[in-house]
Design an enzyme around this catalytic site. Structure first.
Site, PDB file in Angstrom:
ATOM      1  N   SER A 180       0.710  -1.108  -0.006  1.00  0.00           N
ATOM      2  CA  SER A 180       0.075  -0.043   0.109  1.00  0.00           C
ATOM      3  C   SER A 180       0.960   1.041  -0.183  1.00  0.00           C
ATOM      4  CB  SER A 180      -0.654   0.086   0.877  1.00  0.00           C
ATOM      5  OG  SER A 180      -1.314   1.297   1.290  1.00  0.00           O
ATOM      6  N   TYR A 228      -3.595  -0.577  10.017  1.00  0.00           N
ATOM      7  CA  TYR A 228      -3.390  -1.306   8.402  1.00  0.00           C
ATOM      8  C   TYR A 228      -1.916  -0.300   7.862  1.00  0.00           C
ATOM      9  CZ  TYR A 228      -4.447  -0.782   3.706  1.00  0.00           C
ATOM     10  OH  TYR A 228      -4.037  -1.036   2.117  1.00  0.00           O
TER      11      TYR A 228
HETATM   12  P1  NAP Z   1     -11.216  -5.487  -1.035  1.00  0.00           P
HETATM   13  O1  NAP Z   1     -11.959  -4.747  -2.061  1.00  0.00           O
HETATM   14  O2  NAP Z   1     -12.209  -4.948   0.232  1.00  0.00           O
HETATM   15  O3  NAP Z   1     -11.283  -6.515  -0.783  1.00  0.00           O
HETATM   16  C1  NAP Z   1      -9.984  -7.468   0.218  1.00  0.00           C
HETATM   17  C2  NAP Z   1     -10.042  -8.556  -0.224  1.00  0.00           C
HETATM   18  O4  NAP Z   1      -9.796  -9.585   0.740  1.00  0.00           O
HETATM   19  C3  NAP Z   1     -11.397  -9.553  -0.420  1.00  0.00           C
HETATM   20  O5  NAP Z   1     -12.027 -10.644  -1.389  1.00  0.00           O
HETATM   21  C4  NAP Z   1     -12.173 -10.079   0.957  1.00  0.00           C
HETATM   22  O6  NAP Z   1     -13.052 -11.023   0.834  1.00  0.00           O
HETATM   23  C5  NAP Z   1     -10.973 -10.137   1.041  1.00  0.00           C
HETATM   24  N1  NAP Z   1     -10.094 -10.843   2.642  1.00  0.00           N
HETATM   25  C6  NAP Z   1     -10.750  -9.807   3.409  1.00  0.00           C
HETATM   26  N2  NAP Z   1     -10.321 -10.696   4.808  1.00  0.00           N
HETATM   27  C7  NAP Z   1     -10.280 -11.882   4.349  1.00  0.00           C
HETATM   28  C8  NAP Z   1     -10.016 -12.927   5.663  1.00  0.00           C
HETATM   29  N3  NAP Z   1     -10.064 -13.011   6.897  1.00  0.00           N
HETATM   30  N4  NAP Z   1      -9.966 -14.311   4.465  1.00  0.00           N
HETATM   31  C9  NAP Z   1     -10.048 -14.080   3.253  1.00  0.00           C
HETATM   32  N5  NAP Z   1     -10.203 -13.060   2.649  1.00  0.00           N
HETATM   33  C10 NAP Z   1     -10.291 -11.680   2.983  1.00  0.00           C
HETATM   34  O7  NAP Z   1     -10.032  -4.257  -1.073  1.00  0.00           O
HETATM   35  P2  NAP Z   1      -8.974  -4.420  -1.965  1.00  0.00           P
HETATM   36  O8  NAP Z   1      -8.966  -2.650  -1.997  1.00  0.00           O
HETATM   37  O9  NAP Z   1      -9.528  -4.937  -3.341  1.00  0.00           O
HETATM   38  O10 NAP Z   1      -7.837  -5.116  -1.346  1.00  0.00           O
HETATM   39  C11 NAP Z   1      -7.391  -5.904  -1.949  1.00  0.00           C
HETATM   40  C12 NAP Z   1      -5.998  -5.349  -1.474  1.00  0.00           C
HETATM   41  O11 NAP Z   1      -5.215  -4.478  -1.852  1.00  0.00           O
HETATM   42  C13 NAP Z   1      -5.592  -5.408   0.044  1.00  0.00           C
HETATM   43  O12 NAP Z   1      -4.933  -5.651   0.921  1.00  0.00           O
HETATM   44  C14 NAP Z   1      -5.881  -4.056   0.608  1.00  0.00           C
HETATM   45  O13 NAP Z   1      -4.935  -3.193   1.743  1.00  0.00           O
HETATM   46  C15 NAP Z   1      -4.909  -3.464  -0.955  1.00  0.00           C
HETATM   47  N6  NAP Z   1      -4.823  -1.869  -1.092  1.00  0.00           N
HETATM   48  C16 NAP Z   1      -5.607  -1.550  -1.786  1.00  0.00           C
HETATM   49  C17 NAP Z   1      -6.061   0.044  -2.349  1.00  0.00           C
HETATM   50  C18 NAP Z   1      -7.104   0.853  -2.843  1.00  0.00           C
HETATM   51  O14 NAP Z   1      -7.156   1.677  -2.993  1.00  0.00           O
HETATM   52  N7  NAP Z   1      -8.286   0.544  -3.078  1.00  0.00           N
HETATM   53  C19 NAP Z   1      -4.661   0.447  -2.032  1.00  0.00           C
HETATM   54  C20 NAP Z   1      -3.679   0.010  -1.647  1.00  0.00           C
HETATM   55  C21 NAP Z   1      -3.743  -1.287  -0.871  1.00  0.00           C
HETATM   56  P3  NAP Z   1     -14.465 -10.833   1.167  1.00  0.00           P
HETATM   57  O15 NAP Z   1     -15.227 -10.124   0.104  1.00  0.00           O
HETATM   58  O16 NAP Z   1     -15.258 -11.895   1.986  1.00  0.00           O
HETATM   59  O17 NAP Z   1     -14.645  -9.279   2.628  1.00  0.00           O
END
Ligand code: NAP
Length: 252
Positions: free
Chosen positions: A144, A157
């Site tokens: 991130s 986080y």
């Molecule tokens: P998201 O849509 O909330 O996706 C998160 C994913 O992680 C979902 O598939 C979620 O499943 C899964 N997850 C969470 N807890 C879990 C658990 N205990 N066991 C199994 N699966 C679990 O958000 P995203 O933005 O795509 O995030 C993906 C990654 O990118 C994360 O590591 C996040 O920190 C990182 N990131 C995102 C951004 C951004 O701007 N979006 C920026 C920097 C980093 P559920 O759908 O079932 O909750």
């Protein structure tokens, strides 16, 4: 050169592949030729349909990654059903928002367990098999901007993602000579569930957008190319890097 980016014949396990960045990465890896093991706690139907529509196979496995005990059996099942894992993408992650003065132990532990502890032990479980089989492998951690910056109201986080950058470097140092490339991608601000609260706050949303040189929030489709690159032969000499995909945010 295009052969260098091909993932044909490889199997990639992607966590949190049902939605957001994980879904986009799984589809991009499949487009580059990989078979996918989609892991998460929610149904993977949409992702599996997209991947099989590309003519690739997709094995969906249910797992709550907050529970370390599930990780070894998960890797054993994935390997038995889909073949040896060549590429691991540690994408699943959660975020909890509250002022540091009020932040609870539960919000600290829940985030650290999913974002950092499970990443280490899942990587260990996959790497043990890669090393035992003397097989080259790739591990890609989703870090991130909070791997580099402090942020506000997200102490666990920021700690987890800063820790993940360090862990990426440590694992790269230990495993590079064993044929495993460990790297990370640091996404900027993308339109996913993770950022829903920020986008719902007009002041924060506008302030964030104003700082992004590219002039728009990231579309999940804009993350896949970096994952394909790091998973491919084109990145054979890339170890321990944290590749930002942020519309220029950190360059500002
Ligand atoms: P998201 O849509 O909330 O996706 C998160 C994913 O992680 C979902 O598939 C979620 O499943 C899964 N997850 C969470 N807890 C879990 C658990 N205990 N066991 C199994 N699966 C679990 O958000 P995203 O933005 O795509 O995030 C993906 C990654 O990118 C994360 O590591 C996040 O920190 C990182 N990131 C995102 C951004 C951004 O701007 N979006 C920026 C920097 C980093 P559920 O759908 O079932 O909750």
């Amino acid at each position: 050169m295009s052969a260098n980016f091909s993932l044909a014949g490889r199997t990639a396990l992607v966590t949190g592949a049902n939605t957001g960045l994980g879904q986009a990465i799984a589809i991009a890896l499949a487009e580059a030729g990989a078979s996918i093991v989609a892991v998460g706690r929610s149904p993977m139907d949409e992702t599996a349909a997209a991947i099989t529509g590309l003519g690739r196979s997709c094995l969906s496995l249910k797992a709550d990654l907050g529970d370390i005990a599930v990780l070894e059996p998960l890797v054993a099942e994935a390997s038995a059903k889909a073949g040896a894992i060549d590429i691991l993408v540690n994408n699943a992650g959660i975020i909890r928002r509250a002022d540091a003065l009020e932040f609870t132990e539960k919000d600290w532990d829940d985030v650290m367990d999913v974002n950092l502890k499970s990443v280490f032990f899942l990587s260990q479980a996959v790497a043990k098999r890669m090393v035992a089989d003397e097989r080259k492998g790739r591990i890609i951690n989703i870090a991130s901007l909070l791997s580099f910056q402090g942020g506000i109201r997200i102490p666990s986080y920021t700690a987890s993602k800063s820790g993940l950058a360090g862990l990426t470097r440590l694992l790269a140092c230990e495993w590079a000579a064993k044929g495993i490339n460990v790297n990370a991608i640091a996404p900027g601000y993308f339109v996913t569930n993770n950022t829903a609260a920020l986008r719902a706050d007009p002041a924060r949303s506008e302030a964030i957008l104003a700082r992004i040189p590219a002039g728009h929030w990231g579309d999940p489709k804009e993350i896949g190319g970096a994952a394909v690159f790091l998973a491919s032969d084109a990145a054979s000499y890339v170890h321990g890097t944290v590749l930002t995909v942020d519309g220029g945010w950190l360059a500002r």
